[in-house]
Write a protein that holds these residues in place. Structure first.
Motif, mmCIF file in Angstrom:
data_model
loop_
_atom_site.group_PDB
_atom_site.id
_atom_site.type_symbol
_atom_site.label_atom_id
_atom_site.label_comp_id
_atom_site.label_asym_id
_atom_site.label_seq_id
_atom_site.Cartn_x
_atom_site.Cartn_y
_atom_site.Cartn_z
ATOM 1 N N VAL A 1 0.851 -1.186 0.000
ATOM 2 C CA VAL A 1 0.000 0.000 0.000
ATOM 3 C C VAL A 1 0.892 1.243 0.000
ATOM 4 O O VAL A 1 1.758 1.383 0.868
ATOM 5 C CB VAL A 1 -0.941 0.016 1.220
ATOM 6 N N TYR A 2 0.652 2.124 -0.963
ATOM 7 C CA TYR A 2 1.438 3.340 -1.122
ATOM 8 C C TYR A 2 0.564 4.572 -0.968
ATOM 9 O O TYR A 2 -0.632 4.542 -1.240
ATOM 10 C CB TYR A 2 2.090 3.379 -2.513
ATOM 11 N N ASN B 1 -4.723 8.795 8.490
ATOM 12 C CA ASN B 1 -3.571 9.624 8.140
ATOM 13 C C ASN B 1 -3.136 9.463 6.690
ATOM 14 O O ASN B 1 -2.288 10.202 6.210
ATOM 15 C CB ASN B 1 -2.377 9.294 9.049
ATOM 16 N N VAL B 2 -3.694 8.482 5.991
ATOM 17 C CA VAL B 2 -3.328 8.247 4.590
ATOM 18 C C VAL B 2 -4.365 8.913 3.702
ATOM 19 O O VAL B 2 -5.554 8.681 3.836
ATOM 20 C CB VAL B 2 -3.242 6.740 4.279
ATOM 21 N N ARG B 3 -3.898 9.742 2.810
ATOM 22 C CA ARG B 3 -4.776 10.497 1.922
ATOM 23 C C ARG B 3 -4.541 10.075 0.467
ATOM 24 O O ARG B 3 -3.419 9.779 0.075
ATOM 25 C CB ARG B 3 -4.492 11.997 2.032
ATOM 26 N N CYS B 4 -5.603 10.112 -0.287
ATOM 27 C CA CYS B 4 -5.514 9.931 -1.742
ATOM 28 C C CYS B 4 -5.494 11.312 -2.362
ATOM 29 O O CYS B 4 -6.040 12.248 -1.797
ATOM 30 C CB CYS B 4 -6.695 9.121 -2.258
ATOM 31 N N PRO B 5 -4.913 11.470 -3.547
ATOM 32 C CA PRO B 5 -4.795 12.792 -4.146
ATOM 33 C C PRO B 5 -6.129 13.532 -4.312
ATOM 34 O O PRO B 5 -6.173 14.735 -4.308
ATOM 35 C CB PRO B 5 -4.164 12.524 -5.510
ATOM 36 N N ASN C 1 -0.652 5.097 12.496
ATOM 37 C CA ASN C 1 -2.107 5.006 12.456
ATOM 38 C C ASN C 1 -2.638 5.188 13.875
ATOM 39 O O ASN C 1 -2.367 4.363 14.746
ATOM 40 C CB ASN C 1 -2.542 3.664 11.885
ATOM 41 N N PRO C 2 -3.404 6.249 14.144
ATOM 42 C CA PRO C 2 -3.932 6.459 15.494
ATOM 43 C C PRO C 2 -4.890 5.356 15.935
ATOM 44 O O PRO C 2 -5.138 5.192 17.126
ATOM 45 C CB PRO C 2 -4.652 7.809 15.397
ATOM 46 N N ASN C 3 -5.391 4.575 14.974
ATOM 47 C CA ASN C 3 -6.301 3.468 15.296
ATOM 48 C C ASN C 3 -5.568 2.163 15.576
ATOM 49 O O ASN C 3 -6.197 1.174 15.915
ATOM 50 C CB ASN C 3 -7.299 3.266 14.154
ATOM 51 N N HIS D 1 5.009 6.587 -1.727
ATOM 52 C CA HIS D 1 5.733 6.161 -0.528
ATOM 53 C C HIS D 1 5.020 4.959 0.077
ATOM 54 O O HIS D 1 3.803 5.010 0.304
ATOM 55 C CB HIS D 1 5.777 7.303 0.498
ATOM 56 N N LEU D 2 5.781 3.913 0.349
ATOM 57 C CA LEU D 2 5.228 2.723 0.972
ATOM 58 C C LEU D 2 4.743 3.069 2.376
ATOM 59 O O LEU D 2 5.488 3.656 3.161
ATOM 60 C CB LEU D 2 6.288 1.622 1.039
ATOM 61 N N VAL D 3 3.481 2.754 2.692
ATOM 62 C CA VAL D 3 2.940 3.061 4.014
ATOM 63 C C VAL D 3 2.480 1.819 4.765
ATOM 64 O O VAL D 3 2.389 1.829 5.989
ATOM 65 C CB VAL D 3 1.780 4.084 3.937
ATOM 66 N N ALA D 4 2.154 0.734 4.027
ATOM 67 C CA ALA D 4 1.632 -0.458 4.694
ATOM 68 C C ALA D 4 1.762 -1.673 3.792
ATOM 69 O O ALA D 4 1.999 -1.557 2.588
ATOM 70 C CB ALA D 4 0.160 -0.259 5.053
ATOM 71 N N VAL D 5 1.592 -2.834 4.414
ATOM 72 C CA VAL D 5 1.386 -4.076 3.674
ATOM 73 C C VAL D 5 0.007 -4.588 4.058
ATOM 74 O O VAL D 5 -0.530 -4.240 5.111
ATOM 75 C CB VAL D 5 2.469 -5.139 3.967
ATOM 76 N N GLU D 6 -0.545 -5.390 3.172
ATOM 77 C CA GLU D 6 -1.849 -5.974 3.443
ATOM 78 C C GLU D 6 -1.782 -7.466 3.132
ATOM 79 O O GLU D 6 -1.308 -7.864 2.062
ATOM 80 C CB GLU D 6 -2.926 -5.311 2.590
ATOM 81 N N TYR D 7 -2.228 -8.256 4.076
ATOM 82 C CA TYR D 7 -2.314 -9.697 3.894
ATOM 83 C C TYR D 7 -3.750 -10.017 3.515
ATOM 84 O O TYR D 7 -4.683 -9.406 4.032
ATOM 85 C CB TYR D 7 -1.910 -10.418 5.179
ATOM 86 N N ALA D 8 -3.938 -10.978 2.607
ATOM 87 C CA ALA D 8 -5.283 -11.296 2.141
ATOM 88 C C ALA D 8 -5.398 -12.783 1.841
ATOM 89 O O ALA D 8 -4.469 -13.399 1.312
ATOM 90 C CB ALA D 8 -5.613 -10.485 0.891
ATOM 91 N N ALA D 9 -6.566 -13.348 2.184
ATOM 92 C CA ALA D 9 -6.838 -14.762 1.922
ATOM 93 C C ALA D 9 -8.342 -14.976 1.833
ATOM 94 O O ALA D 9 -9.125 -14.176 2.353
ATOM 95 C CB ALA D 9 -6.244 -15.636 3.031
#
Length: 90
Positions: free
Chosen positions: A25-26, A84-88, A73-75, A34-42
């Protein structure tokens, strides 16, 4: 929620591997990502790092777990959304 870049090959493998997140996740800042997170999915629910995955929601048919490692992440690190992550467009 940022820009999600999945590794589609990992979706065909059963379960999750903490060393191989299915999605990166960027966040766009200026002209750079900028890399901000990873996400695991199944397809099935799972527990990773002592946290249960989140059930499918909206158009996402997978159980997921975010790890907000590079953007506070405050959560909480494993919260589903990060205010805290915004899209353009925001």
């Amino acid at each position: 929620m940022g820009f999600h870049y999945p590794n589609l090959e990992l979706f065909s493998e059963p379960g999750v591997d903490h060393e191989k997140p299915e999605v990166l996740v960027y966040e766009k800042r200026g002209n750079n990502l900028h890399l901000v997170a990873v996400e695991y999915a199944a397809m099935e629910s799972f527990t990773l790092f002592g946290h249960d995955s989140h059930p499918p929601h909206g158009e996402v048919p997978f159980h997921t777990l975010h790890a907000w490692v590079w953007k506070g992440n405050p959560n909480g690190v494993f919260a589903n959304f990060n205010p805290n992550v915004r899209c353009p467009s925001e």
